[in-house]
Design a protein around this motif. Structure first.
Motif, PDB file in Angstrom:
ATOM      1  N   ASN A   1     -67.918   1.421 -29.736  1.00  0.00           N
ATOM      2  CA  ASN A   1     -66.620   0.824 -30.018  1.00  0.00           C
ATOM      3  C   ASN A   1     -65.674   1.817 -30.675  1.00  0.00           C
ATOM      4  O   ASN A   1     -64.453   1.776 -30.453  1.00  0.00           O
ATOM      5  CB  ASN A   1     -66.800  -0.407 -30.922  1.00  0.00           C
ATOM      6  N   LEU A   2     -66.220   2.717 -31.472  1.00  0.00           N
ATOM      7  CA  LEU A   2     -65.390   3.743 -32.111  1.00  0.00           C
ATOM      8  C   LEU A   2     -64.892   4.770 -31.097  1.00  0.00           C
ATOM      9  O   LEU A   2     -63.794   5.304 -31.231  1.00  0.00           O
ATOM     10  CB  LEU A   2     -66.191   4.457 -33.207  1.00  0.00           C
ATOM     11  N   VAL A   3     -65.713   5.042 -30.077  1.00  0.00           N
ATOM     12  CA  VAL A   3     -65.330   6.027 -29.068  1.00  0.00           C
ATOM     13  C   VAL A   3     -64.053   5.612 -28.357  1.00  0.00           C
ATOM     14  O   VAL A   3     -63.174   6.428 -28.074  1.00  0.00           O
ATOM     15  CB  VAL A   3     -66.473   6.233 -28.050  1.00  0.00           C
ATOM     16  N   ALA A   4     -63.940   4.322 -28.065  1.00  0.00           N
ATOM     17  CA  ALA A   4     -62.771   3.837 -27.339  1.00  0.00           C
ATOM     18  C   ALA A   4     -61.480   4.138 -28.081  1.00  0.00           C
ATOM     19  O   ALA A   4     -60.433   4.371 -27.464  1.00  0.00           O
ATOM     20  CB  ALA A   4     -62.911   2.334 -27.097  1.00  0.00           C
ATOM     21  N   ASP A   5     -61.534   4.129 -29.399  1.00  0.00           N
ATOM     22  CA  ASP A   5     -60.328   4.357 -30.204  1.00  0.00           C
ATOM     23  C   ASP A   5     -60.163   5.802 -30.653  1.00  0.00           C
ATOM     24  O   ASP A   5     -59.179   6.118 -31.336  1.00  0.00           O
ATOM     25  CB  ASP A   5     -60.367   3.452 -31.449  1.00  0.00           C
ATOM     26  N   LEU A   6     -61.110   6.665 -30.274  1.00  0.00           N
ATOM     27  CA  LEU A   6     -61.065   8.053 -30.731  1.00  0.00           C
ATOM     28  C   LEU A   6     -59.936   8.808 -30.046  1.00  0.00           C
ATOM     29  O   LEU A   6     -59.764   8.743 -28.829  1.00  0.00           O
ATOM     30  CB  LEU A   6     -62.399   8.742 -30.437  1.00  0.00           C
ATOM     31  N   SER A   7     -59.155   9.548 -30.827  1.00  0.00           N
ATOM     32  CA  SER A   7     -58.056  10.353 -30.289  1.00  0.00           C
ATOM     33  C   SER A   7     -58.593  11.715 -29.870  1.00  0.00           C
ATOM     34  O   SER A   7     -59.096  12.479 -30.690  1.00  0.00           O
ATOM     35  CB  SER A   7     -56.965  10.527 -31.347  1.00  0.00           C
ATOM     36  N   LEU A   8     -58.519  11.997 -28.562  1.00  0.00           N
ATOM     37  CA  LEU A   8     -58.976  13.267 -28.007  1.00  0.00           C
ATOM     38  C   LEU A   8     -57.847  13.881 -27.195  1.00  0.00           C
ATOM     39  O   LEU A   8     -56.877  13.198 -26.849  1.00  0.00           O
ATOM     40  CB  LEU A   8     -60.200  13.046 -27.105  1.00  0.00           C
ATOM     41  N   PRO A   9     -57.946  15.180 -26.865  1.00  0.00           N
ATOM     42  CA  PRO A   9     -56.938  15.783 -25.996  1.00  0.00           C
ATOM     43  C   PRO A   9     -56.801  14.985 -24.699  1.00  0.00           C
ATOM     44  O   PRO A   9     -57.797  14.550 -24.117  1.00  0.00           O
ATOM     45  CB  PRO A   9     -57.498  17.189 -25.725  1.00  0.00           C
TER      46      PRO A   9
ATOM     47  N   THR B   1     -56.810  14.929 -21.405  1.00  0.00           N
ATOM     48  CA  THR B   1     -57.180  15.684 -20.215  1.00  0.00           C
ATOM     49  C   THR B   1     -58.249  14.904 -19.456  1.00  0.00           C
ATOM     50  O   THR B   1     -58.874  13.983 -20.007  1.00  0.00           O
ATOM     51  CB  THR B   1     -57.756  17.068 -20.581  1.00  0.00           C
ATOM     52  N   PRO B   2     -58.471  15.252 -18.199  1.00  0.00           N
ATOM     53  CA  PRO B   2     -59.574  14.607 -17.470  1.00  0.00           C
ATOM     54  C   PRO B   2     -60.914  14.795 -18.161  1.00  0.00           C
ATOM     55  O   PRO B   2     -61.815  13.967 -18.031  1.00  0.00           O
ATOM     56  CB  PRO B   2     -59.539  15.312 -16.109  1.00  0.00           C
ATOM     57  N   VAL B   3     -61.070  15.888 -18.903  1.00  0.00           N
ATOM     58  CA  VAL B   3     -62.325  16.156 -19.602  1.00  0.00           C
ATOM     59  C   VAL B   3     -62.622  15.062 -20.615  1.00  0.00           C
ATOM     60  O   VAL B   3     -63.735  14.513 -20.669  1.00  0.00           O
ATOM     61  CB  VAL B   3     -62.272  17.532 -20.288  1.00  0.00           C
ATOM     62  N   SER B   4     -61.635  14.720 -21.430  1.00  0.00           N
ATOM     63  CA  SER B   4     -61.874  13.718 -22.471  1.00  0.00           C
ATOM     64  C   SER B   4     -62.111  12.346 -21.863  1.00  0.00           C
ATOM     65  O   SER B   4     -62.886  11.542 -22.395  1.00  0.00           O
ATOM     66  CB  SER B   4     -60.701  13.687 -23.453  1.00  0.00           C
TER      67      SER B   4
END
Length: 565
Positions: A358-366, A368-371
């Protein structure tokens, strides 16, 4: 000044394989610039059980450090990288495994290798390899180690009793579960490296030249819209030299050095380049970014009951001499061993209640297709996120030192897909300055929570039969460290790396931060390629050497194809 058809910067794993393959045509001259030495055989390199002695060794290792890491209490992290012919294939722990087919987005890659007697050796431990996934005639030698740590099998049985499946062949497309690895060892249990497997049998070729002690300083470029790489400037003993390239310049300097050389040559983010007074040749902001945290590592150690014979016994000079004599005579004994017992676990194996997901869904990442892919893999049961292993020895990296005469077992916890992203950039305009390496270790709660789950699982494994019958007590982190807060602090004080950095010259669309295209050519250039781990755009649940051999072999094919066009 002299000329060569191909000039390769770096005689590491990828550069050595590539140079050997390109020089198969006697009409083609290949020159490799290698900052390190010509030496690739000595006891510490050739004898598997002495692998720890190579890390940080002068003349073998660049011995980089990260900049101080905020997530680790402003502590810099030691980052070994090979510095000689063969590169990190002479430093690594010889484990050879592949990621899942989902991660490669294709069927498992067939590497150019020779698979020696692994089948019967693996069967001894209850595992079976599928020969359809292995080569039989390539230069690289590979087998199951002839010595298995004494407590490896009890460790495996304890993990299985907790519900983790036994995987008979982790290289067949699904690497989750517990298994025995193969290693890059020949029939005599001697390390098989890029240097010994590829270069050594072909070093007499008159059209294959390696200049050692040569540190590349910049790539010479000309043209306006699409630039041509005309050659390379390099230093030997402080004297500047130039070599012309009539066909291509190929960067195989590794994830830390490749972006540095690109930036010194004027290829990169204009803001970075201008801050050091470097004229912009190609506006390519992706250079040096997308550094994927290189499989961060925490350790767990327990004291074994008396009666075990572990690597601690090698501290006795006479015992070590006997083991060395046994190894050299038969290829067996303790010194023939490398870590071979592993368990690879998916995200769901660790996050059974879904709270971390559930935390992953809200995680701010670059963006890009990678994230996007990174987040999707959280829900894929065939993608491993945590690696566990077992060693019959005390592993450096904890807050204490081993006691003489005590036998230990250690396990590593390795994040295969950390959610931290970093960068590598020049720290000065001087080419001999070390690059600024920032991994941003543990800059998010998810990585910490996965490691906490891993430590709790290891504690359960060590208290489960049959392994628990071998254990006296937990040593690291130690019984006094129990709360999540204390364990998190321990992780931040001791976290290290497994030496698998990638991503700083990613093979992605240019608009998404890519540096090279699908034929490994640097955007904005005609004849400059990158062939090393820096092109891998997203991390893999694997020790990387197998993938890198495949990349180098594929790159050689691409280059030969382009010559024929």
């Amino acid at each position: 000044m002299f000329s060569s058809d191909y000039v390769i910067i770096g005689a590491g794993l990828s550069g050595t394989v590539l140079a050997t393959r390109l020089s198969e045509d006697p009409a083609i001259v290949v020159t490799v610039l290698e900052a390190g030495t010509t030496s690739f055989h000595d006891d510490n390199t050739d004898i598997p059980g002495k692998f720890f002695d190579n890390i940080g060794a002068p003349g073998k290792d660049w011995s980089f450090f990260s900049i101080p890491q905020k997530g680790l209490g402003d502590r810099p992290v030691f980052l070994p990288r090979g510095k000689n012919i063969g590169g990190s294939s002479l430093l690594n722990f010889m484990e050879y495994n592949r990621a899942s087919s989902v991660e490669y987005d294709c069927r498992p890659i067939k590497i150019s290798e020779t698979f020696t007697y692994a089948d019967e050796q693996a069967a001894t431990y209850g595992f079976q390899f599928d020969k359809d996934y292995y080569g039989t005639s390539g230069p690289l030698q590979r087998c199951v180690p002839r010595y298995l740590d004494q407590v490896a099998l009890p460790w495996i049985e304890s993990i299985k009793s907790l519900g983790v499946k036994a995987n008979p062949d982790p290289n067949a497309g699904d690497n989750t579960g517990v298994w025995i690895t193969t290693a890059t060892l020949d029939r005599n249990s001697v390390r098989s490296s890029a240097a010994s497997a590829y270069y050594e049998p072909n070093q007499s070729r008159p059209n294959l030249k390696i200049i050692c002690g040569a540190q590349a300083t910049r790539i010479i470029l000309s043209g306006k819209d699409t630039l041509v790489a005309n050659g390379v400037e390099y230093l030997v003993d402080g004297v500047l030299h130039t070599i012309n390239a009539t066909k291509e310049v190929i960067l195989s300097a590794g994830t830390y050095k490749t972006p540095q050389i690109l930036e010194l040559s004027g290829i990169g983010d204009p803001e970075v380049l201008k801050s050091f007074g470097i004229e912009v040749a190609v506006n390519l902001p992706g250079v040096g970014n997308n550094l994927q945290v290189d499989h961060v590592t925490a350790t767990f150690t327990a004291q074994l009951k008396p009666g075990h014979e572990t690597f601690a016994r090698l501290a006795d000079a006479e015992f070590e001499r006997m083991q060395k004599d046994l190894f050299k005579a038969t290829g067996r004994g303790m010194l023939a061993g490398v870590p071979a017992a592993f368990a690879f676990l998916s995200f769901k194996d660790l996050d059974k209640d879904g709270s971390i997901a559930n935390l992953v869904a809200d995680l701010s990442l670059p963006t890009t297709p990678v994230s996007d892919v990174h987040k999707q893999w959280v829900c894929d049961n065939t993608v491993s996120f945590l690696e566990l292993s077992a060693f019959d020895r005390f592993i450096p990296g904890s807050l204490m030192s081993p006691e003489a005469g005590i036998d230990y077992i250690s396990s590593t916890l390795i994040l295969m897909h950390p959610f931290s992203y970093g960068s590598v950039h020049i720290s000065a305009s001087e080419p001999t300055a070390v690059p600024a390496i920032d991994h941003n270790y543990l800059d998010n709660e998810i990585d910490v929570r996965i490691l906490l789950k891993g430590y709790k699982l290891l504690r359960e494994i060590y208290k489960t039969s049959p392994l628990k019958e071998h254990i006296v007590t937990e040593v690291n982190p130690g019984a006094e460290i129990q709360t999540d807060a204390d364990l998190t602090e321990y992780i931040r004080r001791t976290l290290g790396t497994t030496f698998h950095p990638i991503g700083t010259a990613s093979m992605l669309p240019r608009k998404d931060g890519g540096v090279v295209d699908s034929r490994l050519k640097v955007y904005g250039t005609q004849n400059l390629r990158v062939v090393d781990a820096s092109i891998i755009p997203i991390h893999l649940s694997a020790h990387l050497q197998g993938t890198l051999y495949a990349i180098a072999e594929k790159a050689a094919d691409l280059i030969k194809e382009d010559v024929q066009c």
